[in-house]
Design a protein around this motif. Structure first.
Motif, mmCIF file in Angstrom:
data_model
loop_
_atom_site.group_PDB
_atom_site.id
_atom_site.type_symbol
_atom_site.label_atom_id
_atom_site.label_comp_id
_atom_site.label_asym_id
_atom_site.label_seq_id
_atom_site.Cartn_x
_atom_site.Cartn_y
_atom_site.Cartn_z
ATOM 1 N N GLY A 1 12.317 19.184 11.088
ATOM 2 C CA GLY A 1 13.025 20.368 11.549
ATOM 3 C C GLY A 1 13.609 21.171 10.406
ATOM 4 O O GLY A 1 14.295 20.620 9.541
ATOM 5 N N GLY A 2 13.328 22.463 10.367
ATOM 6 C CA GLY A 2 13.864 23.324 9.324
ATOM 7 C C GLY A 2 15.371 23.475 9.391
ATOM 8 O O GLY A 2 16.005 23.837 8.402
ATOM 9 N N GLU A 3 15.949 23.203 10.568
ATOM 10 C CA GLU A 3 17.401 23.296 10.728
ATOM 11 C C GLU A 3 18.121 22.030 10.291
ATOM 12 O O GLU A 3 19.363 21.991 10.209
ATOM 13 N N THR A 4 17.374 20.938 10.005
ATOM 14 C CA THR A 4 18.015 19.638 9.821
ATOM 15 C C THR A 4 18.947 19.554 8.610
ATOM 16 O O THR A 4 19.963 18.850 8.695
ATOM 17 N N PRO A 5 18.687 20.223 7.472
ATOM 18 C CA PRO A 5 19.693 20.141 6.402
ATOM 19 C C PRO A 5 21.056 20.674 6.832
ATOM 20 O O PRO A 5 22.095 20.073 6.530
ATOM 21 N N THR A 6 21.057 21.796 7.542
ATOM 22 C CA THR A 6 22.303 22.368 8.036
ATOM 23 C C THR A 6 22.985 21.410 9.003
ATOM 24 O O THR A 6 24.194 21.184 8.945
ATOM 25 N N ALA A 7 22.177 20.806 9.889
ATOM 26 C CA ALA A 7 22.719 19.857 10.862
ATOM 27 C C ALA A 7 23.283 18.618 10.190
ATOM 28 O O ALA A 7 24.360 18.132 10.545
ATOM 29 N N ARG A 8 22.547 18.071 9.206
ATOM 30 C CA ARG A 8 23.003 16.839 8.560
ATOM 31 C C ARG A 8 24.287 17.074 7.756
ATOM 32 O O ARG A 8 25.162 16.202 7.705
ATOM 33 N N ILE A 9 24.416 18.237 7.115
ATOM 34 C CA ILE A 9 25.653 18.549 6.398
ATOM 35 C C ILE A 9 26.806 18.663 7.383
ATOM 36 O O ILE A 9 27.903 18.137 7.152
ATOM 37 N N HIS A 10 26.571 19.332 8.490
ATOM 38 C CA HIS A 10 27.598 19.475 9.530
ATOM 39 C C HIS A 10 28.034 18.106 10.040
ATOM 40 O O HIS A 10 29.232 17.807 10.151
ATOM 41 N N GLU A 11 27.062 17.252 10.336
ATOM 42 C CA GLU A 11 27.383 15.918 10.868
ATOM 43 C C GLU A 11 28.121 15.068 9.837
ATOM 44 O O GLU A 11 29.043 14.311 10.185
ATOM 45 N N ALA A 12 27.733 15.186 8.565
ATOM 46 C CA ALA A 12 28.448 14.459 7.514
ATOM 47 C C ALA A 12 29.901 14.919 7.441
ATOM 48 O O ALA A 12 30.823 14.098 7.268
ATOM 49 N N ALA A 13 30.113 16.230 7.584
ATOM 50 C CA ALA A 13 31.478 16.762 7.562
ATOM 51 C C ALA A 13 32.301 16.221 8.726
ATOM 52 O O ALA A 13 33.482 15.884 8.564
ATOM 53 N N VAL A 14 31.692 16.126 9.899
ATOM 54 C CA VAL A 14 32.407 15.601 11.071
ATOM 55 C C VAL A 14 32.763 14.126 10.867
ATOM 56 O O VAL A 14 33.861 13.678 11.218
ATOM 57 N N ARG A 15 31.830 13.353 10.277
ATOM 58 C CA ARG A 15 32.150 11.948 10.012
ATOM 59 C C ARG A 15 33.319 11.829 9.029
ATOM 60 O O ARG A 15 34.188 10.959 9.188
ATOM 61 N N ILE A 16 33.342 12.681 8.011
ATOM 62 C CA ILE A 16 34.461 12.680 7.067
ATOM 63 C C ILE A 16 35.750 13.059 7.786
ATOM 64 O O ILE A 16 36.797 12.428 7.594
ATOM 65 N N MET A 17 35.689 14.079 8.628
ATOM 66 C CA MET A 17 36.867 14.497 9.383
ATOM 67 C C MET A 17 37.394 13.377 10.270
ATOM 68 O O MET A 17 38.610 13.181 10.424
ATOM 69 N N ASN A 18 36.489 12.590 10.851
ATOM 70 C CA ASN A 18 36.885 11.514 11.757
ATOM 71 C C ASN A 18 37.257 10.225 11.036
ATOM 72 O O ASN A 18 37.601 9.232 11.680
ATOM 73 N N GLY A 19 37.146 10.216 9.711
ATOM 74 C CA GLY A 19 37.487 9.023 8.958
ATOM 75 C C GLY A 19 36.393 7.982 8.901
ATOM 76 O O GLY A 19 36.634 6.840 8.475
ATOM 77 N N ASN A 20 35.163 8.350 9.304
ATOM 78 C CA ASN A 20 34.045 7.403 9.310
ATOM 79 C C ASN A 20 33.226 7.441 8.031
ATOM 80 O O ASN A 20 32.270 6.665 7.881
ATOM 81 N N SER A 21 33.556 8.337 7.130
ATOM 82 C CA SER A 21 32.859 8.443 5.859
ATOM 83 C C SER A 21 33.804 9.061 4.843
ATOM 84 O O SER A 21 34.701 9.838 5.218
ATOM 85 N N ARG A 22 33.588 8.702 3.585
ATOM 86 C CA ARG A 22 34.408 9.276 2.521
ATOM 87 C C ARG A 22 33.568 10.032 1.500
ATOM 88 O O ARG A 22 34.002 11.051 0.969
ATOM 89 N N ILE A 23 32.367 9.537 1.231
ATOM 90 C CA ILE A 23 31.481 10.198 0.281
ATOM 91 C C ILE A 23 30.069 10.177 0.861
ATOM 92 O O ILE A 23 29.524 9.101 1.150
ATOM 93 N N ALA A 24 29.472 11.336 1.037
ATOM 94 C CA ALA A 24 28.166 11.444 1.690
ATOM 95 C C ALA A 24 27.225 12.296 0.858
ATOM 96 O O ALA A 24 27.651 13.221 0.151
ATOM 97 N N ILE A 25 25.934 11.988 0.969
ATOM 98 C CA ILE A 25 24.876 12.753 0.305
ATOM 99 C C ILE A 25 23.856 13.186 1.339
ATOM 100 O O ILE A 25 23.509 12.416 2.250
ATOM 101 N N VAL A 26 23.384 14.425 1.211
ATOM 102 C CA VAL A 26 22.217 14.903 1.959
ATOM 103 C C VAL A 26 21.192 15.345 0.924
ATOM 104 O O VAL A 26 21.529 16.083 -0.014
ATOM 105 N N THR A 27 19.941 14.899 1.086
ATOM 106 C CA THR A 27 18.934 15.191 0.072
ATOM 107 C C THR A 27 17.578 15.485 0.690
ATOM 108 O O THR A 27 17.302 15.098 1.833
#
Length: 500
Positions: free
Chosen positions: A90-116
């Protein structure tokens, strides 16, 4: 109210790799491109982040198919994050994965994330043409998350040959031209002017595959090096996926970024976003003059950024996408809709373009801070949509906590879907159409989507030799949308379309 610093997601590092060896055997394979991009992003963030990464998302690859993608990449990097995911197409998936990583950080489920992401289609194509076996990780017999054509197009679409994105986007281009009251030549002028501006952006982007500016005429006018692909698109109006590129983004909390001594003018804050989709079967969509899913995600983005956007990246695989988005957002036609250079000129590492666009947006916001900027990605063929609002300062906590799924908004705006009558014979009018060209730049085949007097939908194959039918479809002076024609059912069971 803003989020506490230990729950505020920020982008702190970006990395991009462009690989152009003359000998394809010396090209980096996709795993190596991602490895290099991640290390560049870590260095951009000041270094020392890789060993602490707890989440990594890998964008789906097409040019080279691996198994155990995440474990292979982690082994190269020497890391073992708690969460490692190789995504779907999906061409939209980088945008989606960054958004989801941000939500996990906001919820305290992640501290350092990479999308590649990483692709090497250029090297693969050159090696195939030269008969060279690439010295890369052997491709898997059973790769992870491959593209399955039947999941994306129906047997009817395959039988008509209107099954690739380049065949399907013209359905929207030709329908919107008429809906907006434009002649085809006026619609081409709009596309040419917009694409000339983003080619200027690509020319100034050191990471672009084609860092060259083109005039509007050079973009829309067919020529030996700019052949027609599908009416009315020339090669320079179509995404270029024959590139070797890698990209990566590092996200963390504002608290950890401050602790590491990163200046806040180098951080980009995630404010929120939204996702929605159209039916996969394009014959089951309500119309082709706009996308209710696109409108829903852009509507949510506009609610988050009440004062509008200082700059935007509108997915530009084909001109109809940013032209529709521009109208929904109310943007002036003179506003450049890319900070990256667009999929035709910057290049299209297949599903990874929006990750490169994120890198470009981060650079743009570091150079000139802004309250709100928009990253809008799209996948399929006007199918999947994801918008992400970012900025140079923290946004309201409520915006990031908004549901990212706005499918209900899209469905509430969707009109009635016409019944598709594949057995109908009789009079009908043109709803939209697509004409595909061969490699010599001549019309090869095409189909009309039509409506019967009862409002049902039909799908009629065009006989290219029938000049009375083909001529009006390729006219630059007037749109044929709404013209009357006649549908018959041939011996092969397919409907045929003829003018008159």
């Amino acid at each position: 109210m803003t989020l506490p610093a230990d729950r505020t997601p920020v982008i702190i590092g970006i990395g991009e790799i462009v690989d152009r060896p003359a000998d394809p055997a010396l090209a980096l394979e996709p795993l190596a491109l991602m490895d290099a991009a991640i290390r560049a992003a870590d260095a951009d963030a000041g270094g020392g982040w890789l060993d602490r990464v707890d989440s990594i998302d890998i964008i789906n690859m097409v040019s080279w198919r691996y198994d155990s993608v995440a474990s292979r990449l982690n082994a190269r990097l020497g890391i073992n994050p708690a969460r490692s995911v190789y995504g779907v197409v999906g061409g939209e998936t980088p945008t989606a994965r960054i958004h989801e990583a941000a939500v996990r950080i906001m919820n305290g489920n992640s501290r350092i994330a990479i999308v590649t992401a990483g692709e090497a289609q250029h090297a693969v194509g050159k090696a195939r043409a030269a008969g060279i076996e690439l010295p890369w990780t052997p491709p898997a017999k059973t790769p992870e998350n491959p593209i399955i054509p039947s999941d994306h197009v129906t047997p009817m679409a395959i039988r008509h040959g209107i099954m690739q994105p380049v065949h399907i986007y013209p359905l929207y281009e030709n329908a919107t031209t008429a809906a907006w009251g434009l002649t085809p030549v006026e619609a081409l002028a709009e596309s040419g002017a917009a694409y000339a501006m983003i080619s200027d952006v690509a020319a100034a982007n050191p990471h672009a595959w084609t860092p060259k500016a083109f005039t509007a005429d050079a973009i829309v006018t067919p020529s030996p090096d700019n052949r027609m692909i599908a009416w009315p698109y020339t090669k320079r109006m179509v995404a270029n996926n024959t590139v070797n590129m890698g990209a990566a983004v590092v996200l963390t909390t504002l608290a950890l970024a401050r602790e590491a001594g990163i200046a806040e003018d180098r951080m980009v804050f995630i404010h929120g976003g939204a996702a929605a989709a159209e039916p996969m079967d394009y014959l089951m969509r309500d119309q082709f003059t706009h996308s209710v899913a696109q409108n829903a995600v852009l509507g949510q983005a506009m609610r988050i950024a009440e004062a509008g956007f200082d700059r935007v990246e509108l997915y530009s695989c084909f001109p109809t996408v940013p032209k529709m988005a521009r109208r929904t957002l109310g943007l002036d036609p003179a506003k450049v809709f890319s900070v990256t250079g667009g999929l035709s000129f910057f290049g299209t590492p297949l599903n990874g373009y929006m990750l490169h666009a994120t890198c470009a947006m981060v650079r743009a916001l570091r150079a000139a801070p802004a309250t709100h900027a928009l990253l809008y990605g799209q996948g399929g063929y006007v199918t999947k949509h994801h918008a992400l609002v970012v900025g140079s300062a923290p946004g309201a906590a409520a915006a990031l906590m908004l549901p990212k799924d706005v499918q209900e908004d899209a469905e509430a705006a969707r009109g009635d879907v016409p019944f598709f009558d594949a057995a109908y014979s009789g009079p009908a009018r043109i709803e939209t159409f697509s004409v595909v060209y061969d490699r010599d730049g001549a019309p090869s085949y095409g189909s009309v989507i039509g409506r019967t007097p009862a409002g049902d939908r039909v799908f009629g194959r065009i006989e290219i030799a029938d000049t009375d039918t083909l001529g009006p479809l390729l006219s630059l002076d007037r749109s044929p949308i709404g013209d009357e024609g006649r549908v018959t059912v041939d011996e092969d069971g397919l409907q045929r379309w003829a003018a008159g």
